[in-house]
Structure formats: C-alpha cells, structure tokens
Write a protein that holds these residues in place. Structure first.
Motif, mmCIF file in Angstrom:
data_model
loop_
_atom_site.group_PDB
_atom_site.id
_atom_site.type_symbol
_atom_site.label_atom_id
_atom_site.label_comp_id
_atom_site.label_asym_id
_atom_site.label_seq_id
_atom_site.Cartn_x
_atom_site.Cartn_y
_atom_site.Cartn_z
ATOM 1 N N UNK A 82 15.367 0.350 -0.716
ATOM 2 C CA UNK A 82 15.807 -0.223 0.551
ATOM 3 C C UNK A 82 14.791 -1.293 0.931
ATOM 4 N N UNK A 83 15.181 -2.223 1.755
ATOM 5 C CA UNK A 83 14.275 -3.258 2.209
ATOM 6 C C UNK A 83 14.368 -4.516 1.370
ATOM 7 N N UNK A 84 13.286 -5.296 1.416
ATOM 8 C CA UNK A 84 13.271 -6.640 0.846
ATOM 9 C C UNK A 84 12.113 -6.796 -0.130
ATOM 10 N N UNK A 100 0.680 10.459 -11.806
ATOM 11 C CA UNK A 100 0.734 11.743 -12.511
ATOM 12 C C UNK A 100 -0.104 12.790 -11.793
ATOM 13 N N UNK A 101 -1.229 12.383 -11.240
ATOM 14 C CA UNK A 101 -2.060 13.318 -10.474
ATOM 15 C C UNK A 101 -1.325 13.755 -9.205
ATOM 16 N N UNK A 102 -0.665 12.807 -8.540
ATOM 17 C CA UNK A 102 0.118 13.137 -7.344
ATOM 18 C C UNK A 102 1.192 14.159 -7.688
ATOM 19 N N UNK A 103 1.914 13.933 -8.772
ATOM 20 C CA UNK A 103 2.960 14.868 -9.182
ATOM 21 C C UNK A 103 2.366 16.232 -9.543
ATOM 22 N N UNK A 104 1.272 16.235 -10.261
ATOM 23 C CA UNK A 104 0.637 17.480 -10.685
ATOM 24 C C UNK A 104 0.113 18.281 -9.488
ATOM 25 N N UNK A 105 -0.501 17.588 -8.531
ATOM 26 C CA UNK A 105 -1.038 18.274 -7.353
ATOM 27 C C UNK A 105 0.077 18.706 -6.409
ATOM 28 N N UNK A 106 1.197 18.009 -6.428
ATOM 29 C CA UNK A 106 2.357 18.409 -5.649
ATOM 30 C C UNK A 106 2.189 18.341 -4.152
ATOM 31 N N UNK A 107 1.336 17.437 -3.670
ATOM 32 C CA UNK A 107 1.125 17.400 -2.225
ATOM 33 C C UNK A 107 1.587 16.087 -1.581
ATOM 34 N N UNK A 108 1.216 14.956 -2.098
ATOM 35 C CA UNK A 108 1.576 13.671 -1.494
ATOM 36 C C UNK A 108 3.071 13.432 -1.727
ATOM 37 N N UNK A 109 3.807 13.222 -0.631
ATOM 38 C CA UNK A 109 5.250 12.986 -0.731
ATOM 39 C C UNK A 109 5.618 11.532 -0.484
ATOM 40 N N UNK A 110 4.697 10.757 0.046
ATOM 41 C CA UNK A 110 4.950 9.335 0.301
ATOM 42 C C UNK A 110 3.631 8.590 0.229
ATOM 43 N N UNK A 111 3.676 7.371 -0.324
ATOM 44 C CA UNK A 111 2.500 6.506 -0.261
ATOM 45 C C UNK A 111 2.921 5.135 0.203
ATOM 46 N N UNK A 112 2.013 4.503 0.947
ATOM 47 C CA UNK A 112 2.244 3.200 1.529
ATOM 48 C C UNK A 112 1.230 2.222 0.940
ATOM 49 N N UNK A 113 1.726 1.092 0.456
ATOM 50 C CA UNK A 113 0.874 0.055 -0.120
ATOM 51 C C UNK A 113 1.003 -1.225 0.692
ATOM 52 N N UNK A 114 0.073 -2.115 0.487
ATOM 53 C CA UNK A 114 0.112 -3.431 1.112
ATOM 54 C C UNK A 114 0.083 -4.487 0.025
ATOM 55 N N UNK A 115 -0.857 -5.404 0.134
ATOM 56 C CA UNK A 115 -1.180 -6.398 -0.892
ATOM 57 C C UNK A 115 -0.160 -7.518 -1.034
ATOM 58 N N UNK A 116 1.101 -7.191 -1.236
ATOM 59 C CA UNK A 116 2.132 -8.209 -1.451
ATOM 60 C C UNK A 116 2.828 -8.450 -0.116
ATOM 61 N N UNK A 117 2.397 -9.477 0.614
ATOM 62 C CA UNK A 117 2.750 -9.663 2.021
ATOM 63 C C UNK A 117 4.239 -9.842 2.290
ATOM 64 N N UNK A 118 4.983 -10.325 1.316
ATOM 65 C CA UNK A 118 6.420 -10.548 1.535
ATOM 66 C C UNK A 118 7.288 -9.428 0.970
ATOM 67 N N UNK A 119 6.684 -8.364 0.502
ATOM 68 C CA UNK A 119 7.448 -7.203 0.056
ATOM 69 C C UNK A 119 7.485 -6.180 1.181
ATOM 70 N N UNK A 120 8.673 -5.709 1.457
ATOM 71 C CA UNK A 120 8.852 -4.688 2.491
ATOM 72 C C UNK A 120 9.937 -3.728 2.025
#
Length: 178
Positions: A82-84, A100-120
């Motif tokens: 979804x989004x642009x 793979x660590x996130x999947x193995x640990x099974x705790x983080x369900x969402x991550x938010x990134x920046x860096x690419x200013x025109x990606x949303x």
C-alpha cells in the motif's frame, strides 16, 4: 525502550527497538548503504531473550531503522503493498540477516524505515509489516511532507490477560489523514 502498560503495573505493553544502520558501509563494503551489523544482531538476540524471560511474550514489539533492509525490495516486487514508491529502494548491498533474526526471535511485528524520502509504502513480508515512515522535515529532498503516527491500544480480556493492538497512519502537512 519499553512502553509500560496503563492497565498492569510494571508490565510492558509494547517495546520499541531502535537499530543504528549508520549511513554508508556494510559488512566491509564501503560503497554500500549502511546496515545492521553482527554485534547488533547478537545484542538483539540477547535482549529479546531477556525480555521474554522477564515479561513473557505478550508484548507488541516494533522496530525503527534508518536504512531499509533488503526485504523492503521483496515487499515492493511482490506487488502486495500500500502507499507510494517514488524513489529507488536504498538498501545495503549485503543482507546481514536481520530479518531472519526477527523471524527467529518472533517478537518484532512491524518495522519502520526512512532514508528514501519519496517512498511511503508498506506491506507484509512473511507476516512482518515493513513500512516506510514519512518525510516530515523541510531539509533535503522529498515532495510529500507528513508524519506517521503509531497508536497502541490496551485491553484486558475476561481472564485479565493484556491484549495490545497497534495501528498506524499518516498525517500529511496539509492536515489530511491517510
């Protein structure tokens, strides 16, 4: 960073992970965008286990990173987002295995990134939501200004178990919400 429950004293309802990707250089490759390196992966694994031992697994974990991990490309390439997307995806040349660590640990369900200013955009990859934040400041490049808002909601079920849900949306500089 734990966010403690307003319903059960001393119990985290959510946990915010922040990982420093740096800006340039990944796993010895200097012309790559930055990444989450092995010492950080080791730290995350250890802290994830400690949190589970101390507080259990009923905590809503979210993560913030600057440089998107390579799996953000998969979300876009799969076409289920979804989004642009109006920027190249500036991820590192090396996949250091953070996902793979996130999947193995099974705790983080969402991550938010920046860096690419025109990606949303955002979407799910192997049941983890990968989302770009929004460019919120006036500096540097980027056309659409706004801020992503993340809301947690706590409810106690009939047995006194804490259930925490999460939602997020964007408020654009002109005041519209999406």
């Amino acid at each position: 960073f734990p966010i403690y429950s307003s319903k059960i004293e001393g119990q985290p309802a959510a946990n915010i992970w922040m990982f420093d990707t740096g800006s340039l250089g990944c796993a010895g490759i200097e012309d790559s965008w930055g990444c989450i390196e092995q010492p950080q992966l080791d730290w995350y694994d250890k802290e994830s286990l400690n949190i589970k031992k101390e507080f259990g697994e009923n905590i809503n974990h979210i993560a913030f990173i600057h440089i998107p991990i390579p799996e953000y490309v998969n979300v876009y390439d799969n076409g289920e987002f979804y989004g642009v997307k109006s920027d190249e995806i500036g991820c590192p040349h090396v996949n250091t295995g953070f996902f793979e660590h996130v999947k193995s640990n099974g705790d983080i369900t969402v991550m938010f990134a920046g860096h690419d200013h025109n990606n949303a955009y955002g979407g799910f990859y192997e049941d983890v939501e990968l989302v770009y934040g929004r460019k919120s400041g006036q500096g540097c490049y980027g056309r659409v200004l706004g801020s992503r808002v993340i809301k947690f909601k706590e409810e106690l079920d009939s047995e006194g178990k804490l259930n925490v849900t999460r939602d997020h949306y964007v408020i654009y500089a002109n005041g519209t919400i999406r």
